[in-house]
Enzyme design. Sequence first.
Site, PDB file in Angstrom:
ATOM      1  N   ARG A 134       3.454  -8.900 -40.031  1.00 12.64           N
ATOM      2  CA  ARG A 134       4.049  -7.949 -40.988  1.00 12.64           C
ATOM      3  C   ARG A 134       5.507  -8.292 -41.310  1.00 12.64           C
ATOM      4  NH1 ARG A 134       4.677  -2.638 -37.153  1.00 12.64           N
ATOM      5  NH2 ARG A 134       2.474  -3.043 -36.788  1.00 12.64           N
TER       6      ARG A 134
ATOM      7  N   GLU B 109       9.470 -13.429 -29.580  1.00 15.07           N
ATOM      8  CA  GLU B 109       8.788 -12.267 -29.004  1.00 15.07           C
ATOM      9  C   GLU B 109       7.332 -12.317 -29.438  1.00 15.07           C
ATOM     10  OE1 GLU B 109      12.542  -9.156 -29.297  1.00 15.07           O
ATOM     11  OE2 GLU B 109      10.770  -8.849 -30.531  1.00 15.07           O
TER      12      GLU B 109
ATOM     13  N   GLU C  73      13.244  -8.064 -19.722  1.00 17.25           N
ATOM     14  CA  GLU C  73      14.059  -7.352 -20.710  1.00 17.25           C
ATOM     15  C   GLU C  73      13.712  -5.874 -20.587  1.00 17.25           C
ATOM     16  OE1 GLU C  73      14.519  -9.008 -24.620  1.00 17.25           O
ATOM     17  OE2 GLU C  73      14.751  -7.020 -25.518  1.00 17.25           O
TER      18      GLU C  73
ATOM     19  N   HIS D 170      10.000 -11.687 -33.745  1.00 16.56           N
ATOM     20  CA  HIS D 170       8.722 -11.230 -33.198  1.00 16.56           C
ATOM     21  C   HIS D 170       7.599 -11.618 -34.155  1.00 16.56           C
ATOM     22  CE1 HIS D 170       6.319  -7.500 -31.530  1.00 16.56           C
ATOM     23  NE2 HIS D 170       5.627  -8.618 -31.485  1.00 16.56           N
TER      24      HIS D 170
ATOM     25  N   ASN E 286      17.995 -10.093 -33.675  1.00 15.56           N
ATOM     26  CA  ASN E 286      16.602 -10.058 -34.122  1.00 15.56           C
ATOM     27  C   ASN E 286      16.573  -9.928 -35.647  1.00 15.56           C
ATOM     28  OD1 ASN E 286      14.102  -8.915 -35.004  1.00 15.56           O
ATOM     29  ND2 ASN E 286      13.582  -8.526 -32.882  1.00 15.56           N
TER      30      ASN E 286
ATOM     31  N   ARG F 268       4.266 -11.049 -35.018  1.00 18.91           N
ATOM     32  CA  ARG F 268       3.202 -10.082 -34.716  1.00 18.91           C
ATOM     33  C   ARG F 268       1.847 -10.608 -35.135  1.00 18.91           C
ATOM     34  NH1 ARG F 268       3.457  -4.643 -33.696  1.00 18.91           N
ATOM     35  NH2 ARG F 268       5.509  -3.939 -33.120  1.00 18.91           N
TER      36      ARG F 268
ATOM     37  N   HIS G 147      13.618  -7.842 -39.585  1.00 18.02           N
ATOM     38  CA  HIS G 147      13.593  -6.938 -40.735  1.00 18.02           C
ATOM     39  C   HIS G 147      14.203  -7.533 -42.001  1.00 18.02           C
ATOM     40  CE1 HIS G 147      11.360  -4.222 -38.460  1.00 18.02           C
ATOM     41  NE2 HIS G 147      12.257  -4.219 -37.497  1.00 18.02           N
TER      42      HIS G 147
ATOM     43  N   HIS H 123      16.234  -2.740 -27.689  1.00 18.46           N
ATOM     44  CA  HIS H 123      15.415  -1.840 -28.507  1.00 18.46           C
ATOM     45  C   HIS H 123      16.174  -0.576 -28.871  1.00 18.46           C
ATOM     46  CE1 HIS H 123      12.039   0.110 -30.440  1.00 18.46           C
ATOM     47  NE2 HIS H 123      11.466  -1.072 -30.434  1.00 18.46           N
TER      48      HIS H 123
ATOM     49  N   THR I 260       7.748  -1.744 -31.300  1.00 21.61           N
ATOM     50  CA  THR I 260       7.215  -1.883 -29.945  1.00 21.61           C
ATOM     51  C   THR I 260       7.501  -0.614 -29.133  1.00 21.61           C
ATOM     52  OG1 THR I 260       7.796  -4.206 -30.179  1.00 21.61           O
ATOM     53  CG2 THR I 260       7.094  -3.477 -27.999  1.00 21.61           C
TER      54      THR I 260
HETATM   55  N1  PXP Z   1      13.715  -6.564 -27.719  1.00 22.16           N
HETATM   56  C1  PXP Z   1      12.376  -6.547 -27.901  1.00 22.16           C
HETATM   57  C2  PXP Z   1      11.513  -7.123 -26.843  1.00 22.16           C
HETATM   58  C3  PXP Z   1      11.801  -6.040 -29.085  1.00 22.16           C
HETATM   59  O1  PXP Z   1      10.461  -6.030 -29.243  1.00 22.16           O
HETATM   60  C4  PXP Z   1      12.665  -5.568 -30.099  1.00 22.16           C
HETATM   61  C5  PXP Z   1      12.086  -5.074 -31.384  1.00 22.16           C
HETATM   62  O2  PXP Z   1      11.347  -6.084 -31.988  1.00 22.16           O
HETATM   63  C6  PXP Z   1      14.031  -5.632 -29.878  1.00 22.16           C
HETATM   64  C7  PXP Z   1      14.544  -6.100 -28.670  1.00 22.16           C
HETATM   65  C8  PXP Z   1      15.036  -5.196 -30.912  1.00 22.16           C
HETATM   66  O3  PXP Z   1      14.882  -3.831 -31.171  1.00 22.16           O
HETATM   67  P1  PXP Z   1      15.641  -3.202 -32.421  1.00 22.16           P
HETATM   68  O4  PXP Z   1      15.112  -3.878 -33.637  1.00 22.16           O
HETATM   69  O5  PXP Z   1      15.300  -1.765 -32.337  1.00 22.16           O
HETATM   70  O6  PXP Z   1      17.102  -3.484 -32.222  1.00 22.16           O
END
Ligand code: PXP
Length: 257
Positions: free
Chosen positions: A58, A79, A160, A52, A16, A54, A19, A203, A110
């Site tokens: 952001r 996402e 998930e 993601h 992901n 949003r 960030h 997550h 999330t």
């Molecule tokens: N899976 C989903 C569905 C999420 O919403 C997120 C965060 O955007 C993640 C995985 C990844 O989480 P993290 O950034 O905490 O590793």
Amino acid sequence: MTGATTQEHKLRLGVNIDHVATLRNARGGDTPSPLRAARMAADAGADGITAHLREDRRHIRDGDIARLKDEISLPLNLEMAATDEMVAIALEHLPHACCLVPEKREELTTEGGLDAAGQVAHLAPRIATLVDAGIRVSLFIDPDPDQLRTAHQMGAPVVELHTGAYCDAAQNQREDQREAELQRIVEAAAVAGELGLECHAGHGLCFETVAPVAAIPNLVELNIGHFLIGEAVFTGLEAAVAEMRRRMDAARAGIGS
Ligand code: PXP
């Protein structure tokens, strides 16, 4: 273990890159580039890129989704909240996968999974639209058998499991709770298997928390972001500072010549 067996047991890693975009947006320019991060993740062994989009944009923005889809060879997992706006964006770009997540504007990340069981009338038609478009749909849910059963009834092929509660307990060193939350994930993954759902998790995962989750046999994919981007600062900072030092020193050496 043969190569084929290793492959059979392989757990996919979706990286992901949200960030990287958060950091880019802090200055309003083009760097650091989420696309460059996606290419590096691909080179390093990621199996997919997750982003993601949003409602408030952001981090990842619409243009990022278009470029990730067009310029990165790995499958894109978008996402998104199950809103009409996001469904239309998914139909426009046709990512490999959509993971439907709950979204609150005021949350930092999330928090908790989708209440699939409480939103059947809203979710079911949107899941059907995405599935009909050939997109692999997953629902981001807490490791709760009722939520899994509802996901299955609504025709979502994938779930998930939210690992946030397990990771929070680990981070706060609450060992009993960590074990209980891990057990919930183990049991939910087993229920997913019985229902014929493909099961992912994610997550909050980090180097300390990933192993027990990665060892759950029914899981086929983990999505990990925040920790990886944070860790990359530390594994990459030394090289970046050394390169800046080298360029500055080379420029100063040129003054005297
Ligand atoms: N899976 C989903 C569905 C999420 O919403 C997120 C965060 O955007 C993640 C995985 C990844 O989480 P993290 O950034 O905490 O590793």
